[in-house]
Every structure is written in structure tokens, then in C-alpha cells.
Design an enzyme around this catalytic site. Structure first.
Site, mmCIF file in Angstrom:
data_model
loop_
_atom_site.group_PDB
_atom_site.id
_atom_site.type_symbol
_atom_site.label_atom_id
_atom_site.label_comp_id
_atom_site.label_asym_id
_atom_site.label_seq_id
_atom_site.Cartn_x
_atom_site.Cartn_y
_atom_site.Cartn_z
ATOM 1 N N ASP A 197 -7.306 -2.365 -6.832
ATOM 2 C CA ASP A 197 -7.788 -2.873 -5.552
ATOM 3 C C ASP A 197 -8.191 -4.330 -5.716
ATOM 4 O O ASP A 197 -8.604 -4.736 -6.809
ATOM 5 C CB ASP A 197 -8.982 -2.059 -5.036
ATOM 6 C CG ASP A 197 -9.253 -2.388 -3.576
ATOM 7 O OD1 ASP A 197 -8.624 -1.778 -2.707
ATOM 8 O OD2 ASP A 197 -10.061 -3.311 -3.305
ATOM 9 N N ARG A 217 0.830 -1.205 0.000
ATOM 10 C CA ARG A 217 0.000 0.000 0.000
ATOM 11 C C ARG A 217 0.865 1.255 0.000
ATOM 12 O O ARG A 217 0.531 2.245 0.660
ATOM 13 C CB ARG A 217 -0.954 0.006 1.212
ATOM 14 C CG ARG A 217 -1.755 -1.279 1.406
ATOM 15 C CD ARG A 217 -2.861 -1.449 0.391
ATOM 16 N NE ARG A 217 -3.941 -0.517 0.577
ATOM 17 C CZ ARG A 217 -5.053 -0.778 1.264
ATOM 18 N NH1 ARG A 217 -5.223 -1.941 1.806
ATOM 19 N NH2 ARG A 217 -5.994 0.120 1.363
ATOM 20 N N ARG A 232 -3.070 7.359 1.102
ATOM 21 C CA ARG A 232 -3.436 8.580 1.824
ATOM 22 C C ARG A 232 -2.348 9.217 2.676
ATOM 23 O O ARG A 232 -2.473 10.372 3.054
ATOM 24 C CB ARG A 232 -4.663 8.315 2.709
ATOM 25 C CG ARG A 232 -5.935 8.211 1.893
ATOM 26 C CD ARG A 232 -7.054 7.638 2.716
ATOM 27 N NE ARG A 232 -6.697 6.286 3.126
ATOM 28 C CZ ARG A 232 -7.505 5.472 3.806
ATOM 29 N NH1 ARG A 232 -8.689 5.887 4.167
ATOM 30 N NH2 ARG A 232 -7.117 4.263 4.129
ATOM 31 N N ARG A 243 -7.142 12.738 -4.805
ATOM 32 C CA ARG A 243 -8.394 12.151 -4.328
ATOM 33 C C ARG A 243 -9.480 13.195 -4.086
ATOM 34 O O ARG A 243 -10.658 12.847 -3.993
ATOM 35 C CB ARG A 243 -8.139 11.352 -3.043
ATOM 36 C CG ARG A 243 -7.676 9.940 -3.273
ATOM 37 C CD ARG A 243 -8.801 8.984 -3.709
ATOM 38 N NE ARG A 243 -9.531 8.439 -2.579
ATOM 39 C CZ ARG A 243 -10.790 8.684 -2.285
ATOM 40 N NH1 ARG A 243 -11.494 9.490 -3.057
ATOM 41 N NH2 ARG A 243 -11.366 8.140 -1.244
ATOM 42 N N TYR A 264 -14.987 -10.920 1.409
ATOM 43 C CA TYR A 264 -15.664 -9.646 1.120
ATOM 44 C C TYR A 264 -16.993 -9.880 0.413
ATOM 45 O O TYR A 264 -17.987 -9.217 0.695
ATOM 46 C CB TYR A 264 -14.777 -8.733 0.261
ATOM 47 C CG TYR A 264 -13.770 -7.969 1.086
ATOM 48 C CD1 TYR A 264 -14.181 -6.931 1.927
ATOM 49 C CD2 TYR A 264 -12.425 -8.272 1.048
ATOM 50 C CE1 TYR A 264 -13.270 -6.231 2.701
ATOM 51 C CE2 TYR A 264 -11.504 -7.590 1.820
ATOM 52 C CZ TYR A 264 -11.934 -6.569 2.649
ATOM 53 O OH TYR A 264 -11.038 -5.880 3.418
HETATM 54 O O1 CP3 Z 1 -0.147 -0.994 -2.609
HETATM 55 C C1 CP3 Z 1 -0.496 -0.071 -3.367
HETATM 56 O O2 CP3 Z 1 0.002 1.058 -3.316
HETATM 57 C C2 CP3 Z 1 -1.504 -0.389 -4.451
HETATM 58 C C3 CP3 Z 1 -2.845 -0.114 -4.131
HETATM 59 C C4 CP3 Z 1 -3.742 -1.056 -3.340
HETATM 60 C C5 CP3 Z 1 -5.034 -0.631 -2.929
HETATM 61 N N1 CP3 Z 1 -5.667 -1.697 -2.370
HETATM 62 C C6 CP3 Z 1 -5.609 0.727 -3.125
HETATM 63 C C7 CP3 Z 1 -6.555 1.205 -2.089
HETATM 64 C C8 CP3 Z 1 -3.597 -2.387 -2.962
HETATM 65 C C9 CP3 Z 1 -2.393 -3.324 -3.106
HETATM 66 C C10 CP3 Z 1 -4.823 -2.779 -2.346
HETATM 67 C C11 CP3 Z 1 -5.064 -4.148 -1.849
HETATM 68 C C12 CP3 Z 1 -6.182 -4.378 -0.935
HETATM 69 N N2 CP3 Z 1 -7.435 -3.825 -0.948
HETATM 70 C C13 CP3 Z 1 -6.159 -5.329 0.114
HETATM 71 C C14 CP3 Z 1 -5.004 -6.237 0.424
HETATM 72 C C15 CP3 Z 1 -3.941 -5.523 1.158
HETATM 73 C C16 CP3 Z 1 -4.197 -5.327 2.613
HETATM 74 O O3 CP3 Z 1 -4.024 -4.194 3.050
HETATM 75 O O4 CP3 Z 1 -4.516 -6.304 3.292
HETATM 76 C C17 CP3 Z 1 -7.404 -5.280 0.764
HETATM 77 C C18 CP3 Z 1 -7.824 -6.111 1.953
HETATM 78 C C19 CP3 Z 1 -8.211 -4.340 0.063
HETATM 79 C C20 CP3 Z 1 -9.627 -3.974 0.328
HETATM 80 C C21 CP3 Z 1 -9.732 -2.551 0.692
HETATM 81 N N3 CP3 Z 1 -9.664 -1.498 -0.200
HETATM 82 C C22 CP3 Z 1 -9.923 -1.996 1.984
HETATM 83 C C23 CP3 Z 1 -10.037 -2.796 3.253
HETATM 84 C C24 CP3 Z 1 -9.977 -0.608 1.830
HETATM 85 C C25 CP3 Z 1 -10.234 0.436 2.883
HETATM 86 C C26 CP3 Z 1 -8.996 0.604 3.656
HETATM 87 C C27 CP3 Z 1 -8.859 1.935 4.284
HETATM 88 O O5 CP3 Z 1 -7.749 2.099 4.824
HETATM 89 O O6 CP3 Z 1 -9.751 2.773 4.235
HETATM 90 C C28 CP3 Z 1 -9.770 -0.310 0.468
HETATM 91 C C29 CP3 Z 1 -9.699 1.020 -0.140
HETATM 92 C C30 CP3 Z 1 -8.368 1.340 -0.759
HETATM 93 N N4 CP3 Z 1 -7.739 0.603 -1.707
HETATM 94 C C31 CP3 Z 1 -7.582 2.472 -0.494
HETATM 95 C C32 CP3 Z 1 -6.455 2.406 -1.324
HETATM 96 C C33 CP3 Z 1 -5.318 3.391 -1.460
HETATM 97 C C34 CP3 Z 1 -7.987 3.540 0.542
HETATM 98 C C35 CP3 Z 1 -7.751 4.916 0.170
HETATM 99 C C36 CP3 Z 1 -8.819 5.748 -0.447
HETATM 100 O O7 CP3 Z 1 -10.025 5.678 -0.142
HETATM 101 O O8 CP3 Z 1 -8.389 6.589 -1.227
#
Ligand code: CP3
Length: 345
Positions: free
Chosen positions: A75, A26, A30, A39, A152
Site C-alpha cells: 500500500d 488494484r 475485494r 482477509r 494522507y
Molecule cells: O493494485 C494492487 O492490486 C496492489 C495493491 C494496492 C493496494 N493499495 C492494496 C489495498 C495498491 C496499488 C494500493 C495503492 C493505493 N493505496 C493508492 C493509490 C491507488 C489509488 O487507488 O488511487 C491509494 C490512494 C491507497 C490508500 C488506500 N489504501 C486507500 C484509500 C484504501 C481504502 C480504499 C478502500 O477501497 O477501502 C486503502 C486500503 C487498501 N489498500 C485496500 C487494498 C486492497 C482495501 C482492501 C482491504 O481493506 O482489504
């Protein structure tokens, strides 16, 4: 154009490197001002659907830090589109599935769709990043592993105890099998197309599989994750398998057949690697929270990870899970420099 002999790819193959490669799960997101600014004008799904924006966000951390790999901005939920499952990201709450999959009837409605077409923007973004990335850097593609994606789809959002997911597994094994089979099919096609578009490494995120006991993992999950790794072998790209809270069954996760095993921060990388048959490169495992700690504490924790890594056949420095939005960018920068400097051979 990305090269095949970057430090990161060499470490994945267990070859000699000039210093330990580093990237952060990640790493785009943010905690970076550049990302927050973008964003304000675009939703997460808009960024994912627009190859130029996804390229820009993928490259933001590469411009700021001397990271050894970029991970394509996407994602793990995007492939749901190819199964006919509608979802969104709600502010502050994370993913929301509009109609969670709760019964065998719901599972019967799923389809495999056309991932090569439905997820085209991801492949286009990979093509753009691949042609603009420095040859010393690697490009990582990814997907969620079947269990985490299924959780999910079934729960509808992040869950504490995965009640509906486990009940589907135990109560409707045939529906579970069909659901996991559908996810496997979409994921293999999604990841194959990512590799064809230019992804040089693939990481499979099984972020929530640590809620299972080893026997359930072996029975309900391993065959499906293994099928993904087996079917991707034809591409000869390194495959990373990552989960959290999985210390009691890392050997089973390794049996799924990845090239590299990811380890969370609660587990010693050298102990894990001792338990594997053969030389398995290890990725990990700084506690993401350490990046928020005072410098001297952070530095000690980084050194401890590097010390532990000496007992592994090959090491890729990473966090034990994703970077937190509260992380100060200066600390990220400091860790990248420390890791490179202190491991220089
Ligand atoms: O790593 C990177 O920079 C690439 C981007 C990336 C995102 N999601 C963008 C994102 C990657 C690799 C993911 C994977 C992902 N998504 C996982 C596996 C990794 C982990 O952390 O376990 C999971 C479980 C998800 C599902 C998901 N998407 C969740 C739980 C959330 C909310 C998390 C939060 O912190 O709010 C997301 C949203 C998401 N995907 C964001 C980002 C940058 C949040 C930021 C936003 O809303 O702009």
C-alpha cells in the site's frame, strides 16, 4: 523467473508487440472471492507484512486472468513507517493516521529512518513473486507520489478538499519543502530496493494531485516528483506516472520524466499524447465503473478505448483508476480477452 522481453515491458519501451498488454490498477482485492477469504483471517497490514501472503494475493489475479503484469501487493502508506508516522486501516473508512502532521513542529519530528530494513517484507515478497512468475509476465513495483503521500500524512485520511494540505503549502512553504524532501528520500530508497529485489517496472501513484491547479502543481509538486524519476533513471527500468483529474497539467506531469504516462478516463489518450514532445507510451483508460455495466455497454467502451489508443505511439490497456470492489470477475475476464483478441497483429 520474469523475463525482460515480455509484451508489457516491450510496450513500455515503445517496441512492437503481438497485441496490447493489459493489467488493472488494484487488480488484487475485494472484488475477488480468493482475496475476501484470505482477509477473513488477516488484516490488510498483516498481509503486507507477510511475504508469503503478499505473494499469494499478488498472484491471485494472475491465476484467474491472462494479465500481462502483476503488481506487488502493498500500500502507498507503508513507507510512513520509515518516517515515524503511525497509521492503520479502519473497516470501511480506509487509511487513518494516528497523529496527522499539521505544523512545522510536526514536520521537524519526521525522520528518514531505514527504508531498506523497515520495508524488508515488501522486498522479500517481490523476490518471491519474481521467482514464481511466468517469463511472459512483468512485475510492477510502486509507491505513492510525494503529494498524495503528504496529503494522507497531513489530512489523516482521505479528504474532499485537501484543506490542511493546501494550507501547509501556502502558509508554511519551508515546512512543505522539508516534508516533501523527506518523502522523496524515503521513496527513492524504497523504490530502489524494490527494483533491486526484482521489480521490473515502477508506477508512481499521484492519485489525489488533481485537486491542484497547474501553477501550484508546477511550484509545489513537480520538483519533488521529478527528483524521484531523475534518481531512478540509473536503473533503466520503465517508470509510469499516474494521477487522476490531472487533464489540465498532464504535460507538467510528463515533464517529471516518466517513461509512460497514465491517463484517467475523462481524458482522450490520443489528444494527450499529441501534446507531448516525443513518443510517450500511454497507459489507460477505461472508466472503472464500466466494468459494472451491461456487457454491450462495456464492450462499446472497451472498443472506444482501443480506437482512441490507435492515436498513441504505444498503448498499455488499464483502467482510468483502481478497480472497484463491486466489479464482477467475469467482466474483468472478458475485457482481458477482448483487448488481446482485438489488438492481435
Ligand atoms: O493494485 C494492487 O492490486 C496492489 C495493491 C494496492 C493496494 N493499495 C492494496 C489495498 C495498491 C496499488 C494500493 C495503492 C493505493 N493505496 C493508492 C493509490 C491507488 C489509488 O487507488 O488511487 C491509494 C490512494 C491507497 C490508500 C488506500 N489504501 C486507500 C484509500 C484504501 C481504502 C480504499 C478502500 O477501497 O477501502 C486503502 C486500503 C487498501 N489498500 C485496500 C487494498 C486492497 C482495501 C482492501 C482491504 O481493506 O482489504
Amino acid at each position: 523467473m520474469t523475463g525482460h522481453n515480455s509484451r508489457f515491458l516491450k510496450a513500455c519501451r515503445g517496441e512492437e508487440v503481438d497485441c496490447t498488454p493489459v493489467w488493472f490498477m488494484r487488480q488484487a482485492g475485494r472484488y475477488m472471492e480468493e482475496y475476501r477469504k484470505l482477509r477473513q483471517d488477516h488484516t490488510l497490514l498483516e498481509i503486507c507484512a507477510n511475504p508469503e501472503l503478499a505473494q499469494e494475493v499478488t498472484l491471485q489475479p494472475m491465476r484467474r486472468f491472462d494479465l500481462d503484469a502483476a503488481i506487488i501487493f502493498a500500500d502507498i502508506l507503508l513507507p510512513l513507517k520509515s518516517m515515524g508516522v503511525d497509521f492503520d486501516f479502519t473497516k470501511g473508512e480506509g487509511p487513518k493516521i494516528r497523529q496527522p502532521i499539521r505544523s512545522p513542529q510536526d514536520v521537524a519530528q519526521l525522520h528518514v529512518g531505514d527504508p531498506e530494513e523497515d520495508l524488508r517484507s515488501v522486498f522479500e515478497a517481490i523476490g518471491l513473486v519474481s521467482s514464481s512468475l511466468d517469463s511472459e509476465k512483468a512485475l510492477i513495483g510502486f509507491a505513492g507520489a510525494p503529494f498524495t503521500v503528504a496529503s494522507y500524512m497531513i489530512e489523516g485520511s482521505y479528504s474532499r478538499n485537501f484543506l490542511h494540505t493546501k494550507l501547509m503549502m501556502y502558509t508554511h512553504p519551508a515546512a512543505w519543502q522539508k516534508l516533501m524532501g523527506t518523502i522523496v528520500e524515503v521513496t527513492v530508497r524504497y523504490l530502489s530496493a524494490q527494483i533491486e529485489a526484482g521489480a521490473q517496472v515502477i508506477q508512481l501513484f499521484d492519485s489525489w494531485v488533481g485537486c491542484l491547479d497547474p501553477e501550484d502543481y508546477r511550484q509545489y509538486v513537480l520538483p519533488y516528483s521529478k527528483e524521484i524519476f531523475d534518481r531512478l533513471q540509473t536503473f533503466s527500468v520503465p517508470l509510469i506516472h499516474f494521477g487522476t483529474g490531472t487533464a489540465t497539467f498532464l504535460d507538467l506531469m510528463n515533464q517529471a520524466g516518466p517513461t509512460v504516462m497514465g491517463v484517467d478516463w475523462k481524458t482522450s489518450m490520443s489528444k494527450v499524447s499529441d501534446g507531448f514532445e516525443g513518443d510517450v507510451p500511454i497507459q489507460g483508460n477505461l472508466d472503472p465503473l464500466a466494468l459494472l455495466a451491461p456487457r454491450d455497454c462495456l464492450e462499446k467502451k472497451v472498443d472506444r478505448v482501443l480506437e482512441d489508443a490507435k492515436g498513441c505511439p504505444s498503448h498499455i490497456f488499464n483502467l482510468g483508476h483502481g478497480i472497484l470492489p463491486q466489479t464482477p470477475v467475469e467482466n474483468v475476464e472478458a475485457v482481458v480477452t477482448w483487448v488481446h483478441d482485438r489488438t492481435r497483429r
